[in-house]
Write a protein that holds these residues in place. Structure first.
Motif, PDB file in Angstrom:
ATOM      1  N   GLY A   1       0.962  -1.318  -0.058  1.00 55.62           N
ATOM      2  CA  GLY A   1       0.068   0.010   0.099  1.00 55.62           C
ATOM      3  C   GLY A   1       0.748   1.366   0.064  1.00 55.62           C
ATOM      4  N   GLU A   2       0.240   2.563   0.384  1.00 54.66           N
ATOM      5  CA  GLU A   2       1.016   3.700  -0.090  1.00 54.66           C
ATOM      6  C   GLU A   2       1.587   4.355   1.386  1.00 54.66           C
ATOM      7  OE1 GLU A   2      -1.515   6.449  -1.644  1.00 54.66           O
ATOM      8  OE2 GLU A   2      -1.583   5.428  -3.840  1.00 54.66           O
ATOM      9  N   GLN A   3       0.982   3.856   2.519  1.00 51.49           N
ATOM     10  CA  GLN A   3       1.301   4.471   3.766  1.00 51.49           C
ATOM     11  C   GLN A   3       2.619   3.563   4.213  1.00 51.49           C
ATOM     12  OE1 GLN A   3      -1.806   4.367   6.753  1.00 51.49           O
ATOM     13  NE2 GLN A   3      -2.281   6.254   5.928  1.00 51.49           N
ATOM     14  N   ARG A   4       3.454   4.409   4.790  1.00 51.58           N
ATOM     15  CA  ARG A   4       4.659   3.673   5.434  1.00 51.58           C
ATOM     16  C   ARG A   4       5.023   4.277   6.970  1.00 51.58           C
ATOM     17  NH1 ARG A   4       4.233   1.597   1.304  1.00 51.58           N
ATOM     18  NH2 ARG A   4       5.790   1.358  -0.401  1.00 51.58           N
ATOM     19  N   THR A   5       5.509   3.451   7.498  1.00 53.89           N
ATOM     20  CA  THR A   5       5.808   3.869   9.086  1.00 53.89           C
ATOM     21  C   THR A   5       7.078   4.443   9.098  1.00 53.89           C
ATOM     22  OG1 THR A   5       4.578   2.062   9.869  1.00 53.89           O
ATOM     23  CG2 THR A   5       6.205   3.028  11.291  1.00 53.89           C
ATOM     24  N   TYR A   6       7.183   5.621   9.547  1.00 56.76           N
ATOM     25  CA  TYR A   6       8.331   6.436  10.012  1.00 56.76           C
ATOM     26  C   TYR A   6       8.657   6.725  11.416  1.00 56.76           C
ATOM     27  CZ  TYR A   6       7.399   7.603   4.979  1.00 56.76           C
ATOM     28  OH  TYR A   6       7.339   7.594   3.723  1.00 56.76           O
ATOM     29  N   SER A   7      10.091   6.925  11.688  1.00 60.38           N
ATOM     30  CA  SER A   7      10.198   6.873  13.107  1.00 60.38           C
ATOM     31  C   SER A   7      11.521   7.887  13.291  1.00 60.38           C
ATOM     32  CB  SER A   7      10.663   5.308  13.479  1.00 60.38           C
ATOM     33  OG  SER A   7      11.725   4.784  13.010  1.00 60.38           O
ATOM     34  N   ARG A   8      11.595   8.049  14.918  1.00 65.66           N
ATOM     35  CA  ARG A   8      12.935   8.691  15.140  1.00 65.66           C
ATOM     36  C   ARG A   8      12.877   8.415  16.556  1.00 65.66           C
ATOM     37  NH1 ARG A   8      14.121  14.856  13.965  1.00 65.66           N
ATOM     38  NH2 ARG A   8      15.724  14.303  15.343  1.00 65.66           N
ATOM     39  N   GLY A   9      14.035   8.545  17.163  1.00 66.31           N
ATOM     40  CA  GLY A   9      14.034   8.449  18.674  1.00 66.31           C
ATOM     41  C   GLY A   9      15.149   9.240  19.076  1.00 66.31           C
ATOM     42  N   LEU A  10      15.376   9.275  20.511  1.00 64.88           N
ATOM     43  CA  LEU A  10      16.377   9.982  21.282  1.00 64.88           C
ATOM     44  C   LEU A  10      16.658   8.863  22.609  1.00 64.88           C
ATOM     45  CD1 LEU A  10      14.870  10.700  24.110  1.00 64.88           C
ATOM     46  CD2 LEU A  10      14.217  12.872  22.939  1.00 64.88           C
ATOM     47  N   LYS A  11      18.041   9.214  22.741  1.00 60.84           N
ATOM     48  CA  LYS A  11      18.550   8.268  23.842  1.00 60.84           C
ATOM     49  C   LYS A  11      18.642   9.371  25.507  1.00 60.84           C
ATOM     50  CE  LYS A  11      20.782   5.383  20.947  1.00 60.84           C
ATOM     51  NZ  LYS A  11      22.002   4.671  20.364  1.00 60.84           N
ATOM     52  N   VAL A  12      18.612   8.580  26.424  1.00 58.87           N
ATOM     53  CA  VAL A  12      18.501   9.238  27.830  1.00 58.87           C
ATOM     54  C   VAL A  12      19.580   8.383  28.594  1.00 58.87           C
ATOM     55  CG1 VAL A  12      17.204  10.108  29.694  1.00 58.87           C
ATOM     56  CG2 VAL A  12      16.193  10.228  27.498  1.00 58.87           C
ATOM     57  N   ALA A  13      20.414   9.144  29.426  1.00 61.78           N
ATOM     58  CA  ALA A  13      21.232   8.719  30.452  1.00 61.78           C
ATOM     59  C   ALA A  13      20.941   9.315  31.731  1.00 61.78           C
ATOM     60  CB  ALA A  13      22.606   8.881  29.876  1.00 61.78           C
ATOM     61  N   GLY A  14      21.344   8.490  32.653  1.00 60.12           N
ATOM     62  CA  GLY A  14      21.149   9.065  34.201  1.00 60.12           C
ATOM     63  C   GLY A  14      19.676   9.114  34.873  1.00 60.12           C
ATOM     64  N   ARG A  15      18.847   8.579  34.271  1.00 57.66           N
ATOM     65  CA  ARG A  15      17.367   8.540  34.611  1.00 57.66           C
ATOM     66  C   ARG A  15      16.802   7.356  34.554  1.00 57.66           C
ATOM     67  NH1 ARG A  15      14.411  14.342  33.040  1.00 57.66           N
ATOM     68  NH2 ARG A  15      12.869  13.352  34.059  1.00 57.66           N
ATOM     69  N   SER A  16      15.827   7.001  35.355  1.00 57.17           N
ATOM     70  CA  SER A  16      14.966   5.738  35.413  1.00 57.17           C
ATOM     71  C   SER A  16      13.868   5.728  34.296  1.00 57.17           C
ATOM     72  CB  SER A  16      14.607   5.493  36.671  1.00 57.17           C
ATOM     73  OG  SER A  16      13.612   6.209  37.151  1.00 57.17           O
ATOM     74  N   GLU A  17      13.282   4.522  34.041  1.00 63.62           N
ATOM     75  CA  GLU A  17      12.471   4.415  33.060  1.00 63.62           C
ATOM     76  C   GLU A  17      11.201   5.178  33.357  1.00 63.62           C
ATOM     77  OE1 GLU A  17      10.086   1.089  30.472  1.00 63.62           O
ATOM     78  OE2 GLU A  17      11.088   0.398  32.315  1.00 63.62           O
ATOM     79  N   SER A  18      11.017   4.974  34.994  1.00 66.93           N
ATOM     80  CA  SER A  18       9.648   5.619  35.343  1.00 66.93           C
ATOM     81  C   SER A  18       9.845   7.178  35.377  1.00 66.93           C
ATOM     82  CB  SER A  18       9.448   5.258  37.006  1.00 66.93           C
ATOM     83  OG  SER A  18      10.620   5.163  37.745  1.00 66.93           O
ATOM     84  N   SER A  19      10.883   7.685  35.712  1.00 65.27           N
ATOM     85  CA  SER A  19      11.211   9.199  35.564  1.00 65.27           C
ATOM     86  C   SER A  19      10.947   9.652  34.140  1.00 65.27           C
ATOM     87  CB  SER A  19      12.719   9.216  35.992  1.00 65.27           C
ATOM     88  OG  SER A  19      12.991  10.745  35.730  1.00 65.27           O
TER      89      SER A  19
END
Length: 427
Positions: free
Chosen positions: A177-195
């Motif tokens: 089909g015509e639609q595609r999934t696009y993604s971006r991200g960022l990375k974090v250090a020094g903090r917990s997942e819950s934070s």
């Protein structure tokens, strides 16, 4: 004919259940299909058992448009994928003469007689299109079921990936089909997942309510937290704009704990910052046993900013190699803030670098006390402008504690070199 939107992967092989082998093929498949806008909605690993594979295929066809199966196409008695798929869709198999000739020729070129058991690799499910495999004797198969399809792919990644790429460029791409999934991200250090989650939570509703909705997922990995954002659209420019806005909002909310919005590692970033400052670093490691040195020197060109260091595992070598006073160790213990600071200062002076890093801790599983339990680590940083020490308590086994300690040290280095408090952000 409706486009494919949902996929399921099935990895066939008892070794991945009983012998600790890891299915890496499904991740590769998911990445490739994501570029087509086809979402992998389920993954499974199934033993080399005819009935188990057949059930897995039947189940997958109840919820997916396309099912991609890896493994079980070899010549041995436990290579049962062909038979299982044929049974699941109610079809017979036949020997493909052209494939039989290919297999025979492959053995002949190596001056070998083809074992009779390899004949089963020429068996093709009725109605299937054979997928040639120049890297092995096991061909793949593509079975068009009308609104659905099944792909049989070999298990070895060096055989599977090229075959998959041809499908992505061919029939899978045509049916996506015509639609595609696009993604971006960022990375974090020094903090917990819950934070991180608590900080970003207010943004989620805004992102989902946008004209082009943005979906988010958080991954807790060793030494870092990753935020991944996704949009699904037929407009690449709209996708780029929506993702850029969301990344900027997330980075603002999370502040200096974000160390990259691309794909840089902490060691990459630390190296670039050291080089830009014209500084060199040396390290004195106890509980990490050289892992920090390894991470720093994993970066190509690191000789421009890394001098070296010492592994001071014993108390005696802390004194001999890093000039930590024996009296300081006797008074505070080897795992302590004063000793970590002395390690950083000592190795910096010994090596003549602008930056010194000292790490001492209890990685376990033994050695902990009530006052200093397993996971207690002190990480010290000594630069021309900063003397700092982080007292951390990492939860996990020996491997986790050591790797978390190294990531924390690299992050302290990053923060110091960008003008931030190398200790205060950790939470």
């Amino acid at each position: 004919m409706r486009p494919f939107a949902r996929a399921e992967t099935i990895a066939v092989g008892s070794e991945m259940l009983a012998l600790g082998r890891v299915d890496t093929n499904s991740g590769v498949i998911a990445d490739r299909l994501a570029t087509l806008g086809i979402d992998v909605i389920a993954r499974s690993v199934v033993s080399d058992h005819l009935g188990h594979v057949e059930i897995a295929v039947r189940t997958a066809l109840q919820r997916a448009d396309v099912v991609l199966i890896t493994g079980g196409l070899g010549p041995t008695d436990d290579d049962l994928t062909r038979q299982a798929v044929a049974a699941a869709i109610g079809r017979e198999m036949h020997e493909d003469a052209e494939q039989m000739a290919r297999i025979t020729e492959r053995f002949a070129k190596r001056a070998l007689a083809m074992p009779e058991i390899n004949r089963r690799q020429a068996m093709v499910i009725d109605g299937a299109v054979r997928l040639d495999n120049p890297n092995g004797t096991a061909p793949g198969q593509w079975i068009d079921l009308g609104p659905q399809a099944i792909a049989l792919l070999p298990g070895p990644p060096r055989e599977m990936t090229p075959m998959l790429d041809r499908l992505v460029a061919g029939v899978l791409g045509a049916r996506a089909g015509e639609q595609r999934t696009y993604s971006r991200g960022l990375k974090v250090a020094g903090r917990s997942e819950s934070s991180v989650e608590a900080t970003l939570q207010p943004l989620y509703a805004t992102w989902r309510a946008a004209a082009l909705p943005v979906e988010a997922t958080i991954l807790a990995l060793l030494g870092r937290i990753e935020l991944h954002l996704f949009v699904r659209t037929a407009d690449p420019a709209a996708a780029a704009a929506a993702l850029s806005r969301a990344i900027a909002e997330a980075a603002t909310a999370l502040g200096p704990s974000v160390y990259t919005t691309t794909d840089e590692s902490l060691e990459d970033l630390a190296g670039h910052l050291l080089r830009a400052a014209g500084w060199r670093v040396s390290v004195a490691e106890s509980c990490t046993g050289g892992l920090l040195s390894a991470r720093l020197t994993d970066v190509p060109g690191s000789s421009a900013w890394v001098d070296g260091g010492v592994i001071t595992y014993s108390n005696a070598l802390k004194t001999v190699l890093a000039d930590v006073p024996a009296a300081l160790i006797a008074e505070h213990g080897a795992v302590s803030e004063p000793v970590a600071l002395a390690l950083a200062a000592g190795v910096r002076d010994r090596c003549g670098t602008q930056v010194g890093v000292g790490i001492t801790g209890i990685a376990g599983p033994d050695g902990g006390t009530d006052a200093k339990p397993v996971g207690t680590v002190f990480i010290a940083l000594h630069t021309p402008s900063i003397v700092a020490c982080r007292h951390a308590h990492f939860v996990g086994d020996r491997v986790v504690v050591r790797h978390q300690s190294v990531s924390a040290a690299l992050d302290m280095l990053r923060l110091a070199l960008t003008g931030h408090d190398p200790v205060g952000l950790a939470r």
